[in-house]
Design a protein around this motif. Structure first.
Motif, PDB file in Angstrom:
ATOM      1  N   UNK A 319      11.640   2.121 -20.326  1.00 12.21           N
ATOM      2  CA  UNK A 319      12.691   2.674 -19.464  1.00 12.21           C
ATOM      3  C   UNK A 319      12.508   2.197 -18.031  1.00 12.21           C
ATOM      4  N   UNK A 320      13.604   1.737 -17.445  1.00  6.39           N
ATOM      5  CA  UNK A 320      13.557   1.239 -16.071  1.00  6.39           C
ATOM      6  C   UNK A 320      13.366   2.387 -15.086  1.00  6.39           C
ATOM      7  N   UNK A 321      12.513   2.186 -14.092  1.00  2.17           N
ATOM      8  CA  UNK A 321      12.343   3.172 -13.026  1.00  2.17           C
ATOM      9  C   UNK A 321      11.784   2.476 -11.792  1.00  2.17           C
ATOM     10  N   UNK A 322      11.915   3.137 -10.644  1.00  2.00           N
ATOM     11  CA  UNK A 322      11.363   2.615  -9.395  1.00  2.00           C
ATOM     12  C   UNK A 322      10.330   3.597  -8.866  1.00  2.00           C
ATOM     13  N   UNK A 323       9.264   3.043  -8.299  1.00  2.00           N
ATOM     14  CA  UNK A 323       8.199   3.889  -7.794  1.00  2.00           C
ATOM     15  C   UNK A 323       8.689   4.740  -6.628  1.00  2.00           C
ATOM     16  N   UNK A 324       8.472   6.034  -6.744  1.00  6.13           N
ATOM     17  CA  UNK A 324       8.701   6.975  -5.654  1.00  6.13           C
ATOM     18  C   UNK A 324       7.326   7.442  -5.211  1.00  6.13           C
ATOM     19  N   UNK A 325       6.626   6.541  -4.520  1.00  8.10           N
ATOM     20  CA  UNK A 325       5.212   6.755  -4.269  1.00  8.10           C
ATOM     21  C   UNK A 325       4.874   7.003  -2.816  1.00  8.10           C
ATOM     22  N   UNK A 326       3.655   7.473  -2.613  1.00  3.64           N
ATOM     23  CA  UNK A 326       3.107   7.640  -1.269  1.00  3.64           C
ATOM     24  C   UNK A 326       1.721   7.020  -1.227  1.00  3.64           C
ATOM     25  N   UNK A 327       1.321   6.628  -0.043  1.00  6.04           N
ATOM     26  CA  UNK A 327      -0.054   6.224   0.233  1.00  6.04           C
ATOM     27  C   UNK A 327      -0.795   7.441   0.781  1.00  6.04           C
ATOM     28  N   UNK A 328      -2.081   7.552   0.443  1.00  8.17           N
ATOM     29  CA  UNK A 328      -2.901   8.613   1.023  1.00  8.17           C
ATOM     30  C   UNK A 328      -4.279   8.087   1.351  1.00  8.17           C
ATOM     31  N   UNK A 329      -4.791   8.510   2.512  1.00  9.48           N
ATOM     32  CA  UNK A 329      -6.218   8.351   2.766  1.00  9.48           C
ATOM     33  C   UNK A 329      -6.973   9.412   1.984  1.00  9.48           C
TER      34      UNK A 329
END
Length: 815
Positions: A319-329
C-alpha cells in the motif's frame, strides 16, 4: 545484492532480540548499588579502591542534567558551516549550558557462576568508555551513542563472586553540537550463558516472501564455541502475536563451515506489521549441543514488506503511503539523556495522536528501548548513526575515530536493529562536510556497502543539505534514497537530475516558535530575533535556511515522487537554541519542536494533526484571548482544523467564513482571519464539513484573575517498579478554569507516599531553573511536573502551591 540499480527494493521484517530467562541463559540489568564520582582517579579501576565517599546512583544516570546552567559550560567560538556561516562567532548554549564536559567514574560489583560465559552489554555510555573488571581493562568503546559488549569471562574471580566493575567515561569540550548527556545514561546488562551459546544480536530474520496468504521466514542463528565435531540441533517455534505456535522446525547439523545455522518457515495468513496494526511474532529457539540443551534464545520480529519504487514512492505491505515523520534528539528534556521507558512512551503517545507514523533518530544511534517501543506502538524508523564522518564539524567530534571505528560502529548498529520491523531504512549520516569532497562519494559508498552487506533488505539514505555539491559530484546519485534536508525549492531539480526518481524529506521545516508567545504584526519572517529571546507561535517564523510547515505539506501532496518527510523536530531538546545561538544567553534549548521541552504541545502540533491524523477531529484556535492593552488592535486569529471551512465569532459578532483554498500556500492548510480585532470576551469558531453542515465548535475566553492551580496527570496509576512516571500538567487558571496565559508565578511542589517528585520543566528556552529542584515558574501559565513511582504499592499525593492562588492536589496510585 546490487541495490543501486534496483528500482524496487523489497525488504521484510524483523526484531528486538530478547533473551528468555532459562536455566542456560540469564540476563540481568545492573541498575542499583553503583558509586559515581566526577573527576579522574588513577586507581579507580582497582578492586581495592575506596569509593565509600562517592555518590550512590542508579543506572541509567546522567551526571550533567542536574546543572547548574552556565553560559561558560562548553562555550564554543565556531562557524556553523552547514548554516552557511563563514566566520566564527560565540555560540552560547549550543550544548545546553550544562556541565557535561569532564571525566567520571562508575563502580559496582556483581556475581556470576564461575563455570559460565559472562558478557557485559552496554546500551550506550557517554563517552570514550573504558570498562574494567577486577582491575583489568575489558574493552574500550569511544562512541557514546552506540551499544557495545565485551566477554569478561577470563577476567572473572575464580569463584565468580564479588567481581569489581569500573567504567571510566570522558566527554571532551566541543565534542557535540547539542546536549549529549554524560555518564552511564543507558542500561547495562549482565548476560550469563553456557559455553556454547547464541551471542549478543546472534540472530537475523528476514522474510523473503510476504503476501496475505503466506509469508516465508528465514532465521539465521549464530552459535559460538561449537566445536567442529559438535552436533548442533536447533528447535524453533514461531509464536503468533497472541502467543500461539503457528509453525516449528527442528534441524540438525554437524558441519556449518562457520556459517550461521539456517532455518526456513512458512507462516500462513500472517498478521502484517504496520503503524496501524503493529503485530509482532516471536521465534523461540532451543539450542542443543550433542543432545544437551545449552541455550534458549527468543527473537521478536514482524512480518511486512517494504518497496521503494521509482516515480511511484514508498509502499508498505503493498500500500502506498508517505512518511509523516519527525526527527528527535535523544534527551528527554528535564530528565536529560538518562533513558526511561515511561518517558519515551509518553513522547510517542503524543506523536501518535498528532498522526506521526515515523521517527528519525537524529543524529545518533538510538536506545534499544525506543526501537522496541516503535515496534510495539507502530512507528516506522530511520535509524541514523553519524553527524560527521572523516571531516570535522566539532573540534573533538567523531571524525577523530571515524577511520578506525566507523565499520565497527555500523556493524553493531545493524546487528542490534536489523530484526526490528519498525526499521524501514538506514541513514548513514547527516549534513556531513564530506558530501562536498570530490571523493566524498567513496566514503558514502563504504558506509552504504556495510549496510547492504549486513542487511540486504533495507535501502540507505543520507541527509544532504549541500544540494549543488551532491548533484555535481555524484554523491546523491549513488545513495539508494536521496534525502534532502530543507532546500524545498530544489526538490524538483533534484528529482529531474537523479536516477532514483524519488526524493525524501530527510529533515524538514525547522519552523521556530515558543509556546504561548505571539508576535505582532503577523508576518512570515526568517531568523527574526526579539528582545525577549522568544519566537512567535503563529508558526510563520523559520531560520534563514529553513521554512514553515506548509511548504512541506504541499510538496508531499503535489508530487508523487516525494516519499514524505521527517520534521525537525518532534520535541524541543537541550542545545541548539537557533535563532538565539550567537551571543544570546540565556537561550539554551531549541525552539524547533512541535512539542516543547516540557512535553506540552505548541500550536503547531495542531497544524500537523489537522493534516496528518485522518481519524480524529482537530479544531484549534490561536492565539489566546487575554491581551490587556491590545483592545481595539488587529489581532489575527488562526484555526487549525481537519474541516474545510469554519466561521469566526468574537463576542457573538461574525467575522465570516473562511475555507481552505489554493490562493496561497498557507490558505491550503490554515484558516486565517487577519482582520480580527481584540476585545475581551469570547472567541468562538464553528467548523463545517464539505457539505456545509456545522459539525464542531470551539471556544476560547479571556481569562480573569488567577484563582487556583489545576493539575492534570497523563496517568492515574503507575507500576511500583521505581521507574514509572506520571506527567502532570500544571496550569494557573481563573475561577472558571480558563488558563491565565500571561501568568509566570513560581510553583512549589511536594510528593508524599509511595513515590517522589522527579523533575519539572516549563518549556521556556531561556529558563535557567534547575529541573530537579521542587520549584519552578510557569511559562505562559503552564509547566509540567514529573512524578516517579517508588517500589511499593500505595498512593502518591502530589501538591502544587503558589502565592496568591489556591493549591492543587492530585492522587496517583502505585501497584
Amino acid at each position: 545484492m546490487n541495490m543501486k540499480h534496483q528500482k524496487q527494493l523489497l525488504a521484510v521484517l524483523l526484531m528486538g532480540t530478547a533473551c528468555t530467562l532459562q536455566a542456560q541463559r540469564s540476563e540481568t540489568l545492573l541498575e542499583k548499588n553503583w558509586k559515581f564520582s566526577k573527576g579522574d582517579f588513577k586507581e579507580a579501576s582497582q578492586p581495592e579502591f575506596n569509593d565509600t565517599k562517592w555518590e550512590s546512583v542508579v543506572i541509567p544516570h546522567d551526571w550533567a542534567i542536574f546543572g547548574p546552567f552556565d553560559m561558560n559550560n562548553d562555550l564554543q567560538n565556531v562557524a556553523v558551516t552547514q548554516n552557511f556561516e563563514k566566520k566564527a562567532s560565540l555560540k552560547t548554549g549550543r550544548t545546553g549550558g550544562l556541565p557535561y564536559v569532564g571525566t567520571g567514574w562508575y563502580r559496582t560489583s556483581f556475581d556470576a557462576p564461575a563455570d559460565k560465559e559472562v558478557t557485559l552489554l552496554f546500551d550506550g555510555a557517554m563517552s570514550e568508555a573504558r570498562v574494567y573488571v577486577n582491575g583489568k581493562e575489558a574493552c574500550f568503546w569511544p562512541f557514546g551513542y552506540n551499544s557495545f559488549h565485551c566477554n569478561v569471562t577470563p577476567l572473572m574471580n575464580k569463584d565468580g563472586k564479588n567481581n569489581t566493575l569500573a567504567v571510566r567515561l570522558e566527554n571532551r569540550p566541543q565534542s557535540s553540537r547539542w546536549y549529549p548527556g554524560a555518564g552511564l545514561y543507558r542500561n547495562v546488562h549482565l548476560i550469563v550463558t553456557d559455553k556454547v551459546h547464541v551471542p549478543v544480536w546472534g540472530t537475523q530474520i528476514t522474510t523473503p516472501h510476504v503476501s496475505k496468504d503466506f509469508a516465508a521466514i528465514r532465521l539465521q542463528t549464530k552459535i559460538d564455541n561449537a566445536g567442529e565435531k559438535t552436533q548442533i540441533r536447533v528447535e524453533t517455534e514461531i509464536l503468533s502475536p497472541d502467543g500461539k505456535v503457528v509453525t516449528s522446525k527442528e534441524n540438525t547439523s554437524r558441519i556449518n563451515h562457520g556459517q550461521p545455522f539456517e532455518q526456513n518457515f512458512i507462516v500462513n495468513a500472517p498478521e502484517l506489521w504496520s503503524p496501524e496494526s503493529p503485530s509482532l511474532y516471536k521465534a523461540v529457539s532451543k539450542i542443543y549441543a550433542d543432545d544437551r540443551l545449552v541455550d534458549t534464545y527468543t527473537t521478536r520480529f514482524g512480518i511486512r514488506s517494504i518497496e521503494y519504487i521509482a516515480d511511484k514512492g514508498f509502499y508498505l505491505n503493498g500500500k502506498h503511503r508517505k512518511f509523516q515523520g519527525v526527527c528527535n534528539h535523544h534527551d528527554l528534556g528535564p530528565l536529560g539523556a538518562a533513558i526511561n521507558v515511561a518517558a519515551l512512551r509518553h513522547q510517542l503517545t503524543l506523536l501518535k495522536d498528532m498522526g506521526c507514523d515515523a521517527i528519525r533518530t537524529s543524529h545518533n544511534m538510538p536506545t534499544p528501548e525506543l526501537v522496541a517501543l516503535c515496534d510495539e506502538m507502530g512507528f516506522m524508523m530511520m535509524i541514523e548513526p553519524f553527524d560527521e564522518w572523516d571531516i570535522a564539524k566539532c573540534e573533538n567530534g567523531y571524525h577523530r575515530y571515524f577511520n578506525e571505528w566507523a565499520e565497527r560502529d555500523m556493524v553493531n548498529m545493524l546487528h542490534n536493529y536489523r530484526n526490528n520491523p519498525c526499521v524501514i531504512m538506514w541513514s548513514i549520516g547527516n549534513e556531513v562536510p564530506t558530501q562536498c569532497s570530490p571523493v566524498g562519494y567513496k566514503v558514502a559508498k563504504f558506509l552504504q556497502d556495510i549496510c547492504h552487506r549486513e542487511d540486504p533488505t533495507r535501502p540507505v539514505t543520507c541527509g544532504m543539505d549541500q544540494v549543488t555539491c551532491v548533484l555535481a559530484n555524484g554523491f546523491a546519485a549513488m545513495i539508494d534514497i536521496p534525502g534532502l534536508n530543507y532546500r524545498t525549492q530544489r526538490y524538483k531539480e533534484s528529482y529531474d537530475q537523479l536516477p532514483q526518481n524519488l526524493i525524501l524529506g530527510s529533515e524538514t521545516a525547522s519552523t521556530v516558535s515558543s509556546r504561548g508567545v505571539y508576535k505582532f504584526p503577523v508576518e512570515d519572517k526568517k531568523s527574526t530575533k526579539y528582545e525577549d529571546h522568544q519566537c512567535s507561535s503563529y508558526d510563520v517564523e523559520a531560520c534563514s535556511w529553513s521554512n514553515i510547515p506548509d511548504e512541506d505539506f504541499a510538496l508531499a501532496d503535489d508530487n508523487h515522487w516525494t516519499i514524505g518527510q521527517f520534521v525537525w523536530t518532534g520535541f524541543d531538546y537541550l542545545g541548539e537554541p537557533s535563532p538565539y545561538d550567537t551571543d544570546a544567553w540565556p537561550n539554551h534549548s531549541s525552539m524547533f519542536g512541535i512539542i516543547d521541552l516540557a512535553s506540552l504541545p505548541k500550536d503547531r502540533y495542531y497544524l500537523y494533526r489537522s493534516v496528518w491524523n485522518k481519524d480524529a477531529e482537530t479544531l484549534h484556535i490561536l492565539p489566546h484571548w487575554t491581551w490587556p492593552g491590545r483592545e481595539g488592535e488587529v489581532t489575527p486569529v488562526f484555526v487549525y482544523t481537519n474541516y474545510p471551512t469554519a466561521e469566526l465569532f468574537i463576542n457573538g459578532k461574525s467575522y465570516g467564513k473562511q475555507s481552505k483554498n489554493d490562493s496561497s500556500l498557507k490558505n491550503r492548510y490554515r484558516l486565517m482571519w487577519m482582520d480580527a480585532v481584540y476585545e475581551p470576551g469570547e472567541v468562538k469558531v464553528i467548523a463545517y464539513n464539505k457539505d456545509g453542515k456545522a459539525v464542531a465548535e470551539k471556544v476560547v475566553r479571556t481569562a480573569g484573575k488567577p484563582h487556583h492551580i489545576e493539575l492534570v496527570s497523563n496517568r492515574n496509576e503507575l507500576t511500583a517498579d521505581g521507574k514509572d512516571l506520571a506527567y502532570v500538567t500544571v496550569k494557573v487558571v481563573d475561577k472558571d478554569g480558563n488558563l491565565c496565559p500571561t501568568d509566570n508565578r513560581q510553583i512549589n511542589f511536594s510528593a508524599k507516599g509511595t513515590g517522589k517528585y522527579r523533575a519539572a520543566a516549563n518549556g521556556d528556552p531561556t529558563n535557567l531553573e534547575q529541573f530537579h529542584l521542587p520549584k519552578m515558574h510557569t511559562f505562559n501559565g503552564m509547566l509540567t511536573a514529573i512524578i516517579q513511582a517508588g517500589e511499593t504499592a500505595g498512593e502518591i499525593v502530589f501538591t502544587a502551591k503558589a502565592n496568591g492562588v489556591k493549591a492543587g492536589n492530585i492522587r496517583i496510585q502505585t501497584k
